[in-house]
Design an enzyme around this catalytic site. Structure first.
Site, PDB file in Angstrom:
ATOM      1  N   VAL A  11       0.831  -1.210   0.000  1.00 63.01           N
ATOM      2  CA  VAL A  11       0.000   0.000   0.000  1.00 63.01           C
ATOM      3  C   VAL A  11       0.865   1.259   0.000  1.00 63.01           C
ATOM      4  O   VAL A  11       0.432   2.322  -0.419  1.00 63.01           O
ATOM      5  CB  VAL A  11      -0.959  -0.023   1.217  1.00 63.01           C
ATOM      6  CG1 VAL A  11      -1.759   1.263   1.325  1.00 63.01           C
ATOM      7  CG2 VAL A  11      -1.902  -1.216   1.106  1.00 63.01           C
ATOM      8  N   SER A  12       2.103   1.145   0.432  1.00 61.87           N
ATOM      9  CA  SER A  12       3.003   2.294   0.547  1.00 61.87           C
ATOM     10  C   SER A  12       3.565   2.701  -0.811  1.00 61.87           C
ATOM     11  O   SER A  12       4.253   1.920  -1.473  1.00 61.87           O
ATOM     12  CB  SER A  12       4.151   1.941   1.498  1.00 61.87           C
ATOM     13  OG  SER A  12       5.209   2.859   1.362  1.00 61.87           O
ATOM     14  N   GLY A  13       3.284   3.945  -1.228  1.00 58.66           N
ATOM     15  CA  GLY A  13       3.836   4.466  -2.483  1.00 58.66           C
ATOM     16  C   GLY A  13       5.354   4.427  -2.504  1.00 58.66           C
ATOM     17  O   GLY A  13       5.958   3.964  -3.478  1.00 58.66           O
TER      18      GLY A  13
END
Length: 196
Positions: A11-13
């Site tokens: 989920v972390s860009g």
């Protein structure tokens, strides 16, 4: 080659930036999931690796690096077979960062600012296949990975035909499917948040 670990959460860009850069360079990775939703970044074991408790973190045989763009540059410099994806010439590798912060309500001025940034990127892509010229570089993976969540949230790109073309080209990048999966989760969270 020693085992290279990437502490990652899809989920972390920023984590997606590091992963996509590694895939582009062709570095074999051992992926270690750090579930931010379960607050695993605050576990005692992880804090020993990264006291800043963030992802991504790269562990290259004991060398620890924990900033996505620094990880991308490091991997390209150390493991790239040539300098095509991260040119030695600093003028060729200059990257104009595009930064956008999502809020529960996207205010008009934020929407306008981001669209202005997209306009610059679209104009540049008018005469270039990739962000930094004729060849794919880590600039493409960085911008794609960091913005993929925004695109997955359904941002209107109808005014940006060159970005649309570039995104189609990006679908052939190594690691694209992995990045797309995390971006979709992020985009779904944003859409859900904006509906409240």
């Amino acid at each position: 080659m020693s085992s290279i670990k990437l502490y990652y959460y899809p989920v972390s860009g920023p984590a997606r930036i590091a992963l996509m850069a590694a895939r582009l360079v062709g570095v074999p990775l051992q992926i270690e999931i750090v579930d931010l939703m379960k607050r695993e970044q605050f576990s005692e074991a992880y804090l020993k690796i990264n006291p800043q408790h963030c992802v991504p973190t790269l562990d290259d045989d004991g060398f620890i690096l924990s900033e996505s763009r620094a990880i991308a540059c490091y991997l390209a410099d150390k493991y790239g077979t040539d300098d095509s994806i991260y040119p030695k010439d600093i003028k060729k590798r200059a990257i104009h960062p595009i930064i956008f912060n999502i809020e529960t309500e996207i205010k008009e001025n934020l929407r306008d600012d981001f669209n202005a940034s997209l306009s610059v990127l679209d104009k540049y892509l008018e005469n270039n296949e990739w962000v930094a010229g004729e060849h794919i570089t880590i600039a493409d993976t960085t911008i794609f990975a960091s913005m993929s969540g925004i695109f997955a949230a359904g941002w209107d790109l109808s005014y940006f035909p060159n970005i649309q073309r570039w995104l189609k080209n990006c679908s052939n990048l190594p690691g694209y499917e992995e990045i797309k999966e995390g971006a979709k989760i992020y985009g779904d969270l944003v859409k859900k948040n904006l509906k409240q």
